[in-house]
Design an enzyme around this catalytic site. Structure first.
Site, short mmCIF file in Angstrom:
data_model
loop_
_atom_site.label_atom_id
_atom_site.label_comp_id
_atom_site.label_asym_id
_atom_site.label_seq_id
_atom_site.Cartn_x
_atom_site.Cartn_y
_atom_site.Cartn_z
N PRO A 76 -0.33 5.87 3.14
CA PRO A 76 0.68 5.26 2.27
C PRO A 76 0.06 4.25 1.31
CG PRO A 76 1.42 5.27 4.54
CD PRO A 76 -0.02 5.69 4.55
N CYS A 77 0.64 4.14 0.13
CA CYS A 77 0.07 3.24 -0.88
C CYS A 77 1.10 2.26 -1.44
CB CYS A 77 -0.57 4.04 -2.01
SG CYS A 77 0.61 5.07 -2.90
N GLN A 78 2.22 2.08 -0.77
CA GLN A 78 3.27 1.23 -1.30
C GLN A 78 2.80 -0.19 -1.61
OE1 GLN A 78 3.75 3.42 1.15
NE2 GLN A 78 5.83 4.17 1.21
N LEU B 279 0.00 -1.06 -2.71
CA LEU B 279 -0.93 -1.03 -3.83
C LEU B 279 -0.25 -0.62 -5.13
CD1 LEU B 279 -3.83 0.90 -2.07
CD2 LEU B 279 -3.75 -1.54 -2.52
#
Length: 108
Positions: A74-76, A78
């Site tokens: 997951p990259c939320q 960033l």
């Protein structure tokens, strides 16, 4: 080939390998979203026995030799979409984007 897909979603890695005509002997996956798992089970029931659940509970020592490790954490924390939101903009120290370190833990 033995594949381990972390953050597997609806078995997108399996779909990509299939489309690339790459033979997979065993497809192990880690995913916690129940709806994504339902789709994966419907499309690839043969892999259901190798669904490992929560990535933080996966131990590479409990798996056979893995030939290909894939996944997208997951990259939320960033994301530019939340860059002005201090609460969520914590980079790899965030609870979601920090799961990237699980990928590294399993790789090493």
């Amino acid at each position: 080939m033995n594949v381990l897909s972390l953050f597997d979603g609806m078995s997108c890695g399996r779909i990509a390998l299939e489309r690339a005509d790459i033979k997979v002997d065993n497809y192990y996956s880690s995913e916690i979203d129940k709806y994504a798992i339902q789709i994966a089970d419907k499309n690839y029931p043969q892999d259901a026995v190798n669904r490992l659940g929560d990535v933080t509970k996966v131990s590479s020592k409990d798996l056979p030799k893995i030939d290909l490790l894939i996944g997208g954490s997951p990259c939320q924390n960033l994301s530019l979409a939340v860059v002005n939101n201090i609460k969520h903009n914590k980079g790899l120290d965030g609870t979601k984007s920090g799961l990237f370190y699980e990928y590294i833990r399993i790789l090493t």
